[in-house]
Design a protein around this motif. Structure first.
Motif, short mmCIF file in Angstrom:
data_model
loop_
_atom_site.label_atom_id
_atom_site.label_comp_id
_atom_site.label_asym_id
_atom_site.label_seq_id
_atom_site.Cartn_x
_atom_site.Cartn_y
_atom_site.Cartn_z
N GLN A 281 0.96 -1.23 -0.10
CA GLN A 281 0.10 -0.05 -0.01
C GLN A 281 0.87 1.25 0.04
O GLN A 281 0.60 2.21 -0.69
CB GLN A 281 -0.98 -0.15 1.19
CG GLN A 281 -2.01 1.07 1.23
CD GLN A 281 -2.99 1.08 -0.14
OE1 GLN A 281 -3.39 0.17 -0.44
NE2 GLN A 281 -2.91 2.14 -0.60
N ASN A 282 1.94 1.23 0.65
CA ASN A 282 2.98 2.37 0.77
C ASN A 282 3.67 2.54 -0.86
O ASN A 282 3.96 3.84 -0.92
CB ASN A 282 4.01 2.20 1.71
CG ASN A 282 3.69 2.70 2.93
OD1 ASN A 282 2.67 3.49 3.09
ND2 ASN A 282 4.04 1.87 4.12
N VAL A 283 3.74 1.58 -1.58
CA VAL A 283 4.15 1.88 -2.70
C VAL A 283 3.05 2.29 -3.77
O VAL A 283 3.15 3.48 -4.39
CB VAL A 283 4.61 0.25 -3.49
CG1 VAL A 283 5.04 0.53 -5.04
CG2 VAL A 283 5.92 -0.29 -2.84
N ALA A 284 1.60 1.88 -3.62
CA ALA A 284 0.71 2.46 -4.40
C ALA A 284 0.30 3.89 -3.72
O ALA A 284 -0.16 4.69 -4.59
CB ALA A 284 -0.58 1.78 -3.90
N ASN A 285 0.62 4.19 -2.61
CA ASN A 285 0.47 5.48 -2.08
C ASN A 285 1.69 6.41 -2.59
O ASN A 285 1.80 7.80 -1.86
CB ASN A 285 0.24 5.60 -0.73
CG ASN A 285 -0.98 5.23 -0.12
OD1 ASN A 285 -1.86 5.06 -1.01
ND2 ASN A 285 -1.18 4.70 0.87
N ASN A 286 2.82 6.29 -3.21
CA ASN A 286 3.94 6.75 -3.45
C ASN A 286 4.84 7.29 -2.16
O ASN A 286 5.66 8.24 -2.15
CB ASN A 286 3.73 7.89 -4.44
CG ASN A 286 3.09 7.81 -5.71
OD1 ASN A 286 3.53 6.90 -6.42
ND2 ASN A 286 2.10 8.26 -6.12
N VAL A 287 4.91 6.53 -1.13
CA VAL A 287 5.84 6.46 0.05
C VAL A 287 6.83 6.13 -0.57
O VAL A 287 7.89 6.47 -0.14
CB VAL A 287 4.99 6.00 1.17
CG1 VAL A 287 5.84 5.77 2.24
CG2 VAL A 287 3.93 6.68 1.78
N PHE A 288 6.68 4.74 -1.09
CA PHE A 288 8.00 4.16 -1.81
C PHE A 288 7.92 4.20 -3.30
O PHE A 288 6.56 4.02 -3.71
CB PHE A 288 8.21 2.69 -1.27
CG PHE A 288 8.22 2.50 0.10
CD1 PHE A 288 9.56 3.14 0.92
CD2 PHE A 288 7.39 1.85 1.18
CE1 PHE A 288 9.65 3.05 2.22
CE2 PHE A 288 7.67 1.75 2.42
CZ PHE A 288 8.93 2.42 3.00
N SER A 289 8.85 3.97 -3.88
CA SER A 289 8.90 3.93 -5.32
C SER A 289 8.80 2.73 -5.78
O SER A 289 8.04 2.42 -6.73
CB SER A 289 10.20 4.51 -6.18
OG SER A 289 10.42 5.58 -5.75
N ALA A 290 8.96 1.74 -5.09
CA ALA A 290 9.12 0.04 -5.05
C ALA A 290 9.44 -0.42 -3.97
O ALA A 290 9.80 -0.01 -3.00
CB ALA A 290 9.97 -0.31 -6.33
#
Length: 186
Positions: free
Chosen positions: A163-172
Motif C-alpha cells: 500500500q505504501n508503494v501504491a501511495n507513493n511513499v516508496f517508489s518500489a
C-alpha cells in the motif's frame, strides 16, 4: 479435469491457432511485437519458435523452409520517446534526478533474505543481491536508496508495504513473499 479440457482445446486466438501438443506446450507459439507510443501502436514484427524474430506472419512461415540469414530476422523500426527513430544509447538520470526510494521489510525472521546491516546500503541478504543484479543489467544508471519498513522486532505487514508503494511513499519494494497475502482493497 480442467487441465485436460484446456490441453484438448483448439481455437483461433489473437496470436493465431491455439492448440497444445503431447508435451503440453503450444504448437507453433507466436507473438506479435508492438511499439506503443502515446495512444498509438505500431507493429514491429513477430517472434516464433520456427522463425525467431521476423516481419513475416508466423502462420505463413511455418510451412516453409527457413533461410537462417540475419536478413530474415529484421524488424520494422521502433519509434522511441521523443518521436525519434534512432535507438537511444540508454537513459541518463540528471544530477538532480529523483532517487528511487525502495521499501525493504525489516524482518524479525528469515534474516538471510533481508536484514539490516552497517553497509553503505544499510541492508543485506538474498533479496538485495537479486535486486542489485537486476539493476546492474540495465544499460543506464538507476539511483536508489533502501528504506527499512518495520521495527525488526516482528515481521511487518506486507499489505501495508505494498500500500505504501501504491501511495507513493516508496517508489518500489524489495523483499521475499513470506507471509504475503494478496492486497484486497475494501
Amino acid at each position: 479435469m480442467m487441465l485436460k479440457q484446456i490441453l484438448n482445446s483448439k481455437f483461433m486466438g489473437v496470436t493465431g491457432d491455439v492448440q497444445f501438443g503431447q508435451d503440453q506446450n503450444l504448437i507453433h507459439p507466436a507473438y506479435e511485437i508492438l511499439n506503443i507510443a502515446g495512444t498509438g501502436l505500431r507493429q514491429i514484427g513477430f517472434w516464433s519458435n520456427h522463425s525467431g524474430l521476423s516481419t513475416a506472419v508466423p502462420e505463413k512461415v511455418y510451412n516453409k523452409t527457413l533461410n537462417s540469414s540475419n536478413a530474415n530476422h529484421q524488424l520494422y523500426s521502433v519509434i522511441w520517446p521523443g518521436q525519434i527513430a534512432d535507438t537511444p544509447r540508454g537513459w541518463v538520470f540528471p544530477n538532480n534526478g529523483k532517487i528511487l526510494r525502495i521499501g525493504v521489510p525489516y524482518r524479525a525472521s528469515y534474516r538471510e533474505f533481508l536484514t539490516k546491516d552497517n553497509s553503505p546500503d544499510g541492508v543485506q541478504g538474498y533479496c538485495i543481491d537479486v535486486f542489485k543484479a537486476a539493476v546492474n543489467l540495465l544499460p543506464y544508471p538507476v539511483p536508489y536508496k533502501f528504506t527499512l519498513f518495520g521495527d525488526g522486532k516482528k515481521n511487518p505487514n506486507y499489505n501495508d508495504l505494498v500500500q505504501n508503494v501504491a501511495n507513493n511513499v516508496f517508489s518500489a519494494a524489495v523483499g521475499d513473499s513470506h507471509n504475503y497475502k494478496p492486497y484486497q482493497n475494501s
